[in-house]
Scaffold this motif. Structure first.
Motif, PDB file in Angstrom:
ATOM      1  N   THR A  29     -45.571  31.513  -1.560  1.00  0.00           N
ATOM      2  CA  THR A  29     -44.735  30.418  -1.064  1.00  0.00           C
ATOM      3  C   THR A  29     -45.393  29.064  -1.267  1.00  0.00           C
ATOM      4  O   THR A  29     -44.733  28.098  -1.659  1.00  0.00           O
ATOM      5  CB  THR A  29     -44.427  30.601   0.433  1.00  0.00           C
ATOM      6  N   TRP A  41     -42.192  28.156   7.445  1.00  0.00           N
ATOM      7  CA  TRP A  41     -41.690  29.472   7.069  1.00  0.00           C
ATOM      8  C   TRP A  41     -41.596  30.373   8.293  1.00  0.00           C
ATOM      9  O   TRP A  41     -40.572  31.038   8.510  1.00  0.00           O
ATOM     10  CB  TRP A  41     -42.605  30.108   6.018  1.00  0.00           C
ATOM     11  N   SER A  49     -35.950  35.425   5.803  1.00  0.00           N
ATOM     12  CA  SER A  49     -36.278  36.804   5.420  1.00  0.00           C
ATOM     13  C   SER A  49     -35.049  37.696   5.569  1.00  0.00           C
ATOM     14  O   SER A  49     -34.304  37.585   6.544  1.00  0.00           O
ATOM     15  CB  SER A  49     -37.407  37.328   6.312  1.00  0.00           C
ATOM     16  N   TRP A  53     -37.693  35.122   1.401  1.00  0.00           N
ATOM     17  CA  TRP A  53     -39.112  35.209   1.738  1.00  0.00           C
ATOM     18  C   TRP A  53     -39.496  36.645   2.037  1.00  0.00           C
ATOM     19  O   TRP A  53     -38.878  37.289   2.895  1.00  0.00           O
ATOM     20  CB  TRP A  53     -39.402  34.324   2.946  1.00  0.00           C
ATOM     21  N   ASP A  58     -46.000  37.213   1.804  1.00  0.00           N
ATOM     22  CA  ASP A  58     -45.888  35.756   1.795  1.00  0.00           C
ATOM     23  C   ASP A  58     -45.509  35.240   0.409  1.00  0.00           C
ATOM     24  O   ASP A  58     -46.084  34.279  -0.097  1.00  0.00           O
ATOM     25  CB  ASP A  58     -47.177  35.090   2.272  1.00  0.00           C
ATOM     26  N   ALA A  60     -42.277  33.987  -2.159  1.00  0.00           N
ATOM     27  CA  ALA A  60     -40.912  33.453  -2.187  1.00  0.00           C
ATOM     28  C   ALA A  60     -40.022  34.350  -3.034  1.00  0.00           C
ATOM     29  O   ALA A  60     -40.448  34.895  -4.054  1.00  0.00           O
ATOM     30  CB  ALA A  60     -40.910  32.044  -2.748  1.00  0.00           C
ATOM     31  N   SER A 236     -35.901  26.623  -2.675  1.00  0.00           N
ATOM     32  CA  SER A 236     -35.961  27.417  -1.449  1.00  0.00           C
ATOM     33  C   SER A 236     -35.276  26.673  -0.309  1.00  0.00           C
ATOM     34  O   SER A 236     -35.295  25.430  -0.276  1.00  0.00           O
ATOM     35  CB  SER A 236     -37.427  27.682  -1.065  1.00  0.00           C
TER      36      SER A 236
END
Length: 306
Positions: A29, A41, A49, A53, A58, A60, A236
């Motif tokens: 990420t 996050w 998630s 994610w 961890d 992306a 993102s």
């Protein structure tokens, strides 16, 4: 068309269908969006998630996808993914990739290459122009033989021979132009534009530079519905929460952040559905104002279109 219905979003008189070439974890990420802290996050884990994610690793999660718009009697593709058989030494995920995107385009959207009227490249990066062309007899030809290809003039200059393929900083930029842009020029199917360009009564292209010199968004206005296809202004959803933070791929950090802020403000104020190029999940989300910041609204829902 093999399937009797398809998952689409209907906005006014425009039908929007998502065609995914690939989806999965792309990298750490903090490598993708270096300016976003771990706490952002974690605080938004329930929204991020698993579609955006991978918590345990961890990493992306991104999608490589094309948006098919049926508008004013035309079939419009927004970006064309990675393509097959490309030499991309600087991008292992894209290098010599082999997939069935054109088959998926027909299965998911009922569209054959000859049906496409307009191709929009929001910018000239490997994962947005790859299916512009296909290999035939050892060379590259337009994948969509009847289509007009709309390419930002600033990107065509920056990544083309006039600027020595992105200033010669990456070998991939020369390869991308030579296999995915130049053949369409030779076929006489490219239209270069700058500033703004009206596609039809519902769709307009608008410059939003920074990620690349010619990065663009597509605005959809039909009846009371609004959407904006933002290309790589966002990679993102954390960039909605932290709009000053660029991806690692943005060429002009200040300009990219300014474009992102402007697009998010309008999306929030005018109830435009935000449709980035690489979001997983349903791929599109509403944006809300939260004081001087922004918040994630509802994710887009699909309807079955026969």
């Amino acid at each position: 068309m093999k399937n009797e219905s398809r998952q689409s979003i209907v906005l006014g008189d425009v039908e929007v269908t998502r065609v995914v070439e690939w989806q999965g974890s792309i990298g750490p990420t903090r490598s993708l969006v270096p300016g976003v802290g771990a706490e952002v996050w974690k605080e938004n884990e329930d929204r991020l998630s698993p579609d955006h994610w991978e918590v345990d690793s961890d990493r992306a999660v991104l999608a490589l996808q094309t948006w098919v718009l049926r508008s004013a009697g035309k079939t419009v593709l927004v970006d064309t993914g990675v393509g097959n058989g490309r030499e991309r030494p600087g991008s292992p995920l894209f290098h010599q990739r082999e997939g069935d995107f054109l088959g998926e385009l027909e299965r998911a959207a009922g569209v054959r290459p000859e049906d496409v009227d307009i191709v929009v490249n929001t910018h000239v990066h490997a994962d947005h122009v790859g299916w512009n062309t296909v290999a035939v007899d050892g060379g590259w030809v337009p994948a969509f033989p009847h289509a007009q290809y709309l390419v930002p003039a600033a990107d065509d200059h920056h990544f083309g021979p006039g600027n020595a393929y992105g200033g010669g900083l990456r070998e991939d930029d020369r390869l991308i132009y030579e296999d995915s842009i130049a053949p369409v020029h030779r076929a006489g199917q490219v239209v270069l534009w700058d500033g703004a360009h009206r596609i039809d009564e519902h769709l307009t292209l608008e410059s939003a530079p920074g990620h690349t010199p010619g990065s663009a968004v597509v605005r959809l206005t039909s009846g009371t519905d609004r959407a904006v296809f933002v290309g790589d202004l966002l990679h993102s959803p954390v960039q909605i929460l932290e709009p000053a933070c660029n991806s690692c791929f943005c060429l002009d950090a200040g300009q990219a952040a300014a474009s992102r802020r402007r697009i998010l403000e309008r999306a929030a104020d005018e109830a435009e559905l935000l449709v980035p190029a690489h979001f997983g999940g349903t791929g599109a989300v509403e944006v809300r104002r939260q004081g001087q910041k922004f918040a994630l609204g509802e994710w887009a829902g699909y309807v079955e279109v026969g």
